[in-house]
Design an enzyme around this catalytic site. Sequence first.
Site, short mmCIF file in Angstrom:
data_model
loop_
_atom_site.label_atom_id
_atom_site.label_comp_id
_atom_site.label_asym_id
_atom_site.label_seq_id
_atom_site.Cartn_x
_atom_site.Cartn_y
_atom_site.Cartn_z
N ALA A 103 1.06 -0.95 1.32
CA ALA A 103 2.04 -0.72 0.84
C ALA A 103 2.66 0.48 2.31
O ALA A 103 1.94 0.45 2.60
CB ALA A 103 2.33 0.13 -0.50
N GLU A 113 -5.05 4.39 -2.78
CA GLU A 113 -3.87 5.26 -4.03
C GLU A 113 -4.52 6.77 -4.43
O GLU A 113 -3.66 7.42 -3.58
CB GLU A 113 -3.21 4.77 -4.59
CG GLU A 113 -2.70 3.63 -4.22
CD GLU A 113 -3.30 2.14 -4.33
OE1 GLU A 113 -2.77 0.84 -3.69
OE2 GLU A 113 -4.29 2.22 -4.19
#
Length: 258
Positions: free
Chosen positions: A66, A132
Amino acid sequence: MSNFQYINVLSRNSIGYINLNRPKVLNALSRSMVREIVNALEYFDQNDEIKVIIMSGEGRAFAAGADIDEMAEDDPVRFELLNQFKDWDRIALIKKPIIGAVHGFTLGGGFELALCCDILFAAENAQFGFPEIKLGVMPGAGGTQRLTKLMGKTKALEWLWLGEPMSAKEALHYGVVNRLVAPEILLEETVRFAEKIAMQPPLSLRLIKEAVQKAVDYSLYEGMQFERKNFYLLFSSQDQKEGMKAFIEKRKPNFEGK
């Protein structure tokens, strides 16, 4: 199609192509970029001339994750107001086959996007993973769910907790990808496969995809009931009549998606 800033979109011989095109940032997925990807998917899904969709990435990566710069200062209220994953949810509604051709870094949100594909061809240099946890967060666009359904609970937890990269060979071993190919022929091999799929009756492709998706979530009995209804439904199609007639007449069928 035109007016895309972050992706390249074209069609050729019944195949729709979506190429992620932010190579300077390894195709990091901003909200605007995801929206463009989904808009292109929906366009191809509604175009009767397109039978299969191929998704790939420009440059050294499929998508490295992202766009962290975009998210760094976000908070729960902003996510709620933005409905952060609304565009991601639309991908699950695409009826046509989506084939991913991934190479290089396929991480975080990029890995989640790859897992949204129905079939994955991976270059031998592909690296998969969910880093993440190293940023103090976790996947949020379906990564924990799709990876667990593919690998099982214990292996999914291992990869998600450690946040380490998974090699292309490991991804193949665990059933995350369908095939490994040399990087220089990745798109060529993916297109060859897509062309074979594009020759199949479109309604059968659509209803098989639907039934397989239900198999992931339904009990065996519920899934079989759903499968049976789709089986019955196909007997109302012209393609079913054509396919069986061609078989009896020992000729190649001409499927029209009707």
